[in-house]
Design an enzyme around this catalytic site. Structure first.
Site, mmCIF file in Angstrom:
data_model
loop_
_atom_site.group_PDB
_atom_site.id
_atom_site.type_symbol
_atom_site.label_atom_id
_atom_site.label_comp_id
_atom_site.label_asym_id
_atom_site.label_seq_id
_atom_site.Cartn_x
_atom_site.Cartn_y
_atom_site.Cartn_z
ATOM 1 C CG ASN A 15 92.182 4.905 -67.053
ATOM 2 O OD1 ASN A 15 92.425 4.120 -67.967
ATOM 3 N ND2 ASN A 15 92.580 4.711 -65.821
ATOM 4 C CG HIS A 18 88.978 -0.493 -69.525
ATOM 5 N ND1 HIS A 18 89.566 -1.682 -69.148
ATOM 6 C CD2 HIS A 18 88.792 0.211 -68.387
ATOM 7 C CE1 HIS A 18 89.691 -1.709 -67.825
ATOM 8 N NE2 HIS A 18 89.240 -0.567 -67.344
ATOM 9 N NE ARG A 26 88.583 -11.616 -81.766
ATOM 10 C CZ ARG A 26 87.724 -11.682 -82.781
ATOM 11 N NH1 ARG A 26 88.088 -11.310 -83.981
ATOM 12 N NH2 ARG A 26 86.510 -12.108 -82.576
ATOM 13 C CG HIS A 51 96.847 0.919 -63.791
ATOM 14 N ND1 HIS A 51 95.895 0.463 -62.921
ATOM 15 C CD2 HIS A 51 98.035 0.497 -63.291
ATOM 16 C CE1 HIS A 51 96.478 -0.200 -61.933
ATOM 17 N NE2 HIS A 51 97.777 -0.207 -62.146
ATOM 18 N NE ARG A 53 95.831 -4.483 -63.096
ATOM 19 C CZ ARG A 53 95.091 -4.122 -62.052
ATOM 20 N NH1 ARG A 53 94.316 -3.064 -62.121
ATOM 21 N NH2 ARG A 53 95.099 -4.831 -60.944
ATOM 22 N NE ARG A 57 94.426 -7.161 -65.229
ATOM 23 C CZ ARG A 57 93.831 -7.192 -64.032
ATOM 24 N NH1 ARG A 57 92.672 -6.605 -63.864
ATOM 25 N NH2 ARG A 57 94.393 -7.802 -63.013
ATOM 26 C CD GLU A 78 95.252 5.073 -62.885
ATOM 27 O OE1 GLU A 78 95.036 3.849 -62.963
ATOM 28 O OE2 GLU A 78 94.361 5.917 -62.923
ATOM 29 C CB THR A 109 92.361 0.269 -58.658
ATOM 30 O OG1 THR A 109 93.177 0.276 -59.827
ATOM 31 C CG2 THR A 109 93.214 0.621 -57.460
ATOM 32 C CD GLU A 159 92.728 9.598 -59.200
ATOM 33 O OE1 GLU A 159 93.735 9.975 -59.834
ATOM 34 O OE2 GLU A 159 91.894 8.789 -59.648
ATOM 35 C CG HIS A 202 87.659 3.346 -59.152
ATOM 36 N ND1 HIS A 202 88.786 2.845 -59.764
ATOM 37 C CD2 HIS A 202 86.817 2.302 -59.036
ATOM 38 C CE1 HIS A 202 88.644 1.565 -59.982
ATOM 39 N NE2 HIS A 202 87.461 1.207 -59.558
HETATM 40 N N1 PXP Z 1 91.800 6.679 -60.952
HETATM 41 C C1 PXP Z 1 92.514 5.587 -60.574
HETATM 42 C C2 PXP Z 1 93.639 5.774 -59.617
HETATM 43 C C3 PXP Z 1 92.228 4.318 -61.112
HETATM 44 O O1 PXP Z 1 92.951 3.248 -60.725
HETATM 45 C C4 PXP Z 1 91.210 4.209 -62.065
HETATM 46 C C5 PXP Z 1 90.915 2.882 -62.700
HETATM 47 O O2 PXP Z 1 92.042 2.428 -63.369
HETATM 48 C C6 PXP Z 1 90.506 5.370 -62.433
HETATM 49 C C7 PXP Z 1 90.811 6.586 -61.840
HETATM 50 C C8 PXP Z 1 89.411 5.344 -63.442
HETATM 51 O O3 PXP Z 1 88.360 4.541 -62.965
HETATM 52 P P1 PXP Z 1 87.193 4.132 -63.938
HETATM 53 O O4 PXP Z 1 87.804 3.327 -65.032
HETATM 54 O O5 PXP Z 1 86.279 3.350 -63.065
HETATM 55 O O6 PXP Z 1 86.589 5.399 -64.455
#
Ligand code: PXP
Length: 251
Positions: A15, A18, A26, A51, A53, A57, A78, A109, A159, A202
């Site tokens: 994922n 971030h 910035r 994801h 959103r 963000r 996502e 989430t 999931e 997660h």
């Molecule tokens: N799976 C889902 C459905 C999520 O919403 C997230 C977080 O966006 C993740 C996996 C990944 O989680 P983490 O960033 O905590 O590894």
């Protein structure tokens, strides 16, 4: 001698949200989540998870196409169960769409989708995604009621939310950890028995990933925040490779 049931290969979806969070801090275009996706592809990641959103963000609309053009890895989008996100998914046609609950004020989430309570809202969205050959997944808690709801919705994938397991690990609460682990393992077995492919994600880290990765029915883990955090110290290549090694070692 009876040999144990063979484990299925375990895919790693990374994922990259971030990376975009840092970029957006910035307002420019660095660091680019597309470059992260290319690195994940180069070091053997199996998929990119992003994801989009409602408040944009981290990942933004334009990132989706750029990610799809930049790598051959399957994109797992996502998304919240809204008309807006459905239209975006149908436009971009990612390999997979994972429907997640979304609250504007949450930091991330915070739990699984109430697939049972939202049956009527989810039905047309699931069917439109499926009609467009998008592999639909529901992000749910590992409990029988939610799995049963997923079955009734006819999704091919669920999931399981590993957030509670990760919290228990952080708190050093072994009893809660093993209870969570058992729940996820039991529901993974039940999912496979019912023809649903189980994934999990997660809050997974180097320290807590192995007991989850050892659940033989799981086909994919989606991991983001920890890998991007580790990438600051050791680089994304190393972080993805090391996570992959730990997952393989656990199987
Ligand atoms: N799976 C889902 C459905 C999520 O919403 C997230 C977080 O966006 C993740 C996996 C990944 O989680 P983490 O960033 O905590 O590894």
């Amino acid at each position: 001698m009876i040999s144990p049931a063979p484990s299925r290969p375990l895919r790693l979806g990374v994922n990259i949200d971030h990376v975009a969070t840092i970029r957006n801090a910035r307002g420019g275009d660095h660091p680019d989540p597309v470059r992260a996706a290319q690195i994940v592809a180069a070091v053997g990641g199996d998929g990119i998870t992003a994801h989009l959103r409602e408040d944009r963000r981290h990942i933004r609309d334009a990132d989706l196409q750029r990610i799809q053009e930049a790598t051959d890895l399957p994109l797992n989008l996502e998304m919240a169960a809204t008309e807006e996100m459905l239209a975006i998914a149908l436009k971009h046609r990612p390999h997979a769409a994972c429907i997640v609950p979304e609250k504007r004020e949450e930091r991330t989430t915070e739990g699984g989708l109430d697939a049972a309570g939202l049956h009527n809202t989810l039905t047309p969205i699931v069917w439109k995604l499926k009609d467009n050959d998008i592999r639909v997944s529901l992000f749910i808690e590992a409990d029988e009621r939610q799995l049963d709801a997923a079955l009734r919705l006819g999704v091919p994938v669920v999931e399981f939310h590993t957030g509670e397991y990760a919290h228990a690990h952080l708190d050093g609460d072994r009893e809660r950890m093993s209870a969570e682990l058992k729940r996820i393992a039991d529901m993974s077995a039940l999912a496979v028995k019912n023809g649903i492919e189980p994934h999990a994600g997660h809050g997974l880290t180097y320290e807590n990933v192995q007991p989850i990765a050892a659940i033989p029915q799981l086909a994919e883990l989606n991991i983001g925040h920890y890998l991007v955090g580790e990438a600051i110290f050791t680089g994304l290549e190393h972080a993805v490779r090391h996570m992959r090694e730990l997952m393989d070692e656990a199987r």
